[in-house]
Every structure is written in structure tokens, then in C-alpha cells.
Design an enzyme around this catalytic site. Sequence first.
Site, PDB file in Angstrom:
ATOM      1  N   CYS A  20     -30.092  24.879  32.235  1.00  0.00           N
ATOM      2  CA  CYS A  20     -28.879  24.234  31.745  1.00  0.00           C
ATOM      3  C   CYS A  20     -27.917  23.952  32.892  1.00  0.00           C
ATOM      4  O   CYS A  20     -27.808  24.733  33.835  1.00  0.00           O
ATOM      5  CB  CYS A  20     -28.202  25.138  30.712  1.00  0.00           C
ATOM      6  SG  CYS A  20     -26.634  24.520  30.088  1.00  0.00           S
ATOM      7  N   CYS A  79     -23.445  26.044  33.635  1.00  0.00           N
ATOM      8  CA  CYS A  79     -22.989  27.060  34.595  1.00  0.00           C
ATOM      9  C   CYS A  79     -23.780  26.905  35.892  1.00  0.00           C
ATOM     10  O   CYS A  79     -24.914  26.454  35.880  1.00  0.00           O
ATOM     11  CB  CYS A  79     -23.224  28.468  34.070  1.00  0.00           C
ATOM     12  SG  CYS A  79     -22.299  28.895  32.591  1.00  0.00           S
ATOM     13  N   TYR A 121       1.830  13.359  35.084  1.00  0.00           N
ATOM     14  CA  TYR A 121       0.518  13.559  34.450  1.00  0.00           C
ATOM     15  C   TYR A 121       0.672  14.567  33.306  1.00  0.00           C
ATOM     16  O   TYR A 121      -0.101  15.525  33.184  1.00  0.00           O
ATOM     17  CB  TYR A 121      -0.518  14.079  35.455  1.00  0.00           C
ATOM     18  CG  TYR A 121      -0.767  13.207  36.655  1.00  0.00           C
ATOM     19  CD1 TYR A 121      -1.719  12.192  36.629  1.00  0.00           C
ATOM     20  CD2 TYR A 121      -0.074  13.408  37.851  1.00  0.00           C
ATOM     21  CE1 TYR A 121      -1.955  11.396  37.742  1.00  0.00           C
ATOM     22  CE2 TYR A 121      -0.310  12.615  38.970  1.00  0.00           C
ATOM     23  CZ  TYR A 121      -1.241  11.618  38.900  1.00  0.00           C
ATOM     24  OH  TYR A 121      -1.484  10.842  39.999  1.00  0.00           O
ATOM     25  N   CYS A 181      -7.300  20.874  40.127  1.00  0.00           N
ATOM     26  CA  CYS A 181      -8.624  21.328  39.703  1.00  0.00           C
ATOM     27  C   CYS A 181      -9.683  20.981  40.737  1.00  0.00           C
ATOM     28  O   CYS A 181     -10.874  21.145  40.479  1.00  0.00           O
ATOM     29  CB  CYS A 181      -8.982  20.726  38.344  1.00  0.00           C
ATOM     30  SG  CYS A 181      -9.016  18.919  38.333  1.00  0.00           S
TER      31      CYS A 181
END
Length: 458
Positions: A85, A88, A319, A415
Site C-alpha cells: 500500500c 504509509c 489561504y 506542509c
Amino acid sequence: MAKPKPPVQPGDSFELTVTGLSHTGDGVGKTEGGFAVFIPLALPGEKVRVKVTKVKKTYAHAGLEEVLKASPDRVEAHCPVFEACGGCQLQHLAYPAQLDRKRRQVEDAFKRLGGLDHVRVLPVLGMEEPWYYRNKAQVPFGRGREGTVAGFYAAGSHQIVEFDQCMIQQLPNDRTIQRVKKLAIELDIPPYDEKSHRGVLRHVLVRTGTNTGEVMVVLVTNGAYLPSHKRLVTRLREEIPGLTSIVQNIHTKRSNVVLGQENRVLWGKPVIVDTIGDIRFVISPHSFFQVNPVQTKILYDQVKKAAALTGKETVIDAYCGIGTIGLYLARDAAQVLGVESIPQAVEDARVNAEANGIEHASFEAGKAEEIMPRWAEKGIRPEVIVVDPPRKGCDPEFLIACTNMSPDRLVYVSCNPATLARDAAFLVERGYRTEEVQPVDMFPHTNHVECVTVFHPA
């Protein structure tokens, strides 16, 4: 003249020592000639055997065949589908080592990309329990060999990896996804096929109000037709605790974007409500709302600390989205002005301000770099500007508009350490300075890290 041939070729197998981790979480090693090789699931300090899968001009990708000497920080991944997957990247790395790796990632970005060697990167604020934290799940549906499948995409592909339980999703999200999948099969609702652009059910998005218990289910469909939708709604209401909203989102374009523009409420409310601290927020299918509620409060408390409000300040929330940061700061400020390019988000921000009885916060739709100069012409001078841009960071025109307003403090929530470092260097050129960065681990077991940095006039 012939171009030099890369020193490795697809299919080559050899031993390698891993010296670092890339920004995507892959192990990085170099051949004797210094040619970089990226190896998923390998960790720094390990000796590994790899097999080359793809070769570019200056680097190669390889699969991990065997760990010959393991890192002391290697652990057994909790999730049975972790290696397949793409959700992660770091479950095989002990959590304290994940936090240290993320701190080093931020430090490297400031030094290498920003040229700011003096900036101190503080220890990452992590979680006591770094599992089952996500309040939002968006799961693609498709057709497998045995019928309908639902899961997350494998890394770098659109191959769906099915799961019974995701270790970073809140448990109600998992249960809801499994119920929708079971009902879609029972009611013969055709899953979407990307190649043919046929089928109905493309994605299911689930939002859970962590502090309110409210649950929203969004059924993303390839057109307005949703077979057996009345029976589906009835069964979902019977089987999902806390369900308050069932929405059909219509998305007919060939696109990797999850949601289309049109929402139809099939049952209940068009929104759910959740809280950060004592502020209530109305959340629609399209709303940007942080997915880790525990760490969001920690992140916003760091923003509040950096803003250093006394109750007399004008704060600009650029933002602003649905107003989360601005409203979280509002009770310690004299005035909050929010600006956001998405009109629906601005409407949500106004609703949230009214719902919390905050009358000294206002929000405007448009580009911040265009609206802020207009505010300046009206004599508005903010003591604090807060920016929380997407991963691409801030446009130079926006940063120029910020510095032209001469705030005492510019609080940057990021981020992406790379674009933060780039923008920090630009702000330094514009006469601002920063001494330290506070990383916060919003997404344990992934390669992502958030940062809060405050800039002052030099």
C-alpha cells in the site's frame, strides 16, 4: 559522440549500503562510482541486496531483495499490507527515529535549499499514540478478478490494495468503508473502471467528527445515476452509528481528482460539525480540515504562540480555507481578516464565524496578492500575518504583498520543508529573519511533516 551509459541496468542485482532517506521515504545508497540508487523499505545504515527496476540518467530505482544487516531502528510494520500500500512509507522505522528523521529533513532543507545555516530546527512534536488518527478516509472503488474491490492505491500506481483495517484511520472510518463496500456488492452497484470510464461508484469519502461523533458518507459517482440509492441510504442509516449526512458527489470527468463539483444530499445534513479547542467548525465534502485532530490543536497552539497576540492586533489569515486558523486566533485578536481563493470555502468561513459568535472576523474571496494591497490602500496594517499555503508554497507576488504590509510577525505554517526553505530565503532577502522552526508530526508513519516558523523584521 555516444552518451555515457549508466553504470547499472534494469535487472542488475548487487549489494549496497544505505546512507540516507529521500523526501519520499525511500532508502538511498550509492554505487562505487557514486551513482544514486533509491530503494523503498530500506533504512539508513543497512546493508542490503537490491535489484534494479528502473534507470534514469543520474539515478536508479531498485527493489529490496534482502536485508543483510538491519538498522537498529527497523521494526515490524503493524499493517499486513504496508509493503504493498502507498498510504504509509515509514511503518518499518521506529517512531522516535521517524521524528528524528523528519527533524533532519527540515534541517537539510533550510541548509541545502534555503542557504540558512543559522536556523535552529527544534525537536518534532510527535504523538503519544501515533495510530488510528485520521478523521477522513477517501477510498477508490474498482473491479478486481472476483468483483468489487476497495482500498488504497499501491505506491506510484492506480492498482487498488484492499485492506480490512487501516492502522492510521480512525476505527469508525474503517467500519464505514467496509459497510459501504458490502452494501455496494449486495445491491449490485457497479464499481468504476478507469480504463473504460464506465461503472458508477468511483470513491467513497468518509469524514468523522472526532469530538462530536458525527459521520458523513460521500458517494462519488460517475454520473447522476446511483442504482438502489434509496435502499442504500436506508441500510447505511441502520448500520452506521453517528451517521448524520449522506451525500452523492457527481464526478464525470476522466481525472485523478477525487471529488466533482456537484453535491446532492441523499439524507441528513449537507455538513458535519467538529471542534478544535472550543471553536466549532462546519465541514462540507469539499472543506479542507486537518485530518489529525489531536495534532491539529498542538499545531494551532504553536501558531498562537508564534503570533504572540495581546488582544490589540489585526491578524490577516491568508489561504484561510474555512477559517480554521483565523477563528482559532480570533478571541486573542482585535480583528481577523481572512482571504481565500475558493468562494465556497469563504462562505464556510463566514458560517463558522457566525456559529462561534465571532463578529470581529471577516473573510473575502480572491487572490491574497491582489486583495492585500487593496487592504493596505485602505490603511489596514496587520501586526500579524498567518500563511498556510499548499505544498507548492507561496508565490513571490504574495510574499511581496506580505512584506509590503510590514507585519511585526509573519507566521508561516508549512506542509513542505522544501518550499518553506525556499520561501524563507526569499523573505530574508526582503528584510525578514527567523531563528528557529518548530516541526509537528501531523502524519505519523508517512514522510510528511508540518512546520511553524515565525519571521520578524530584521
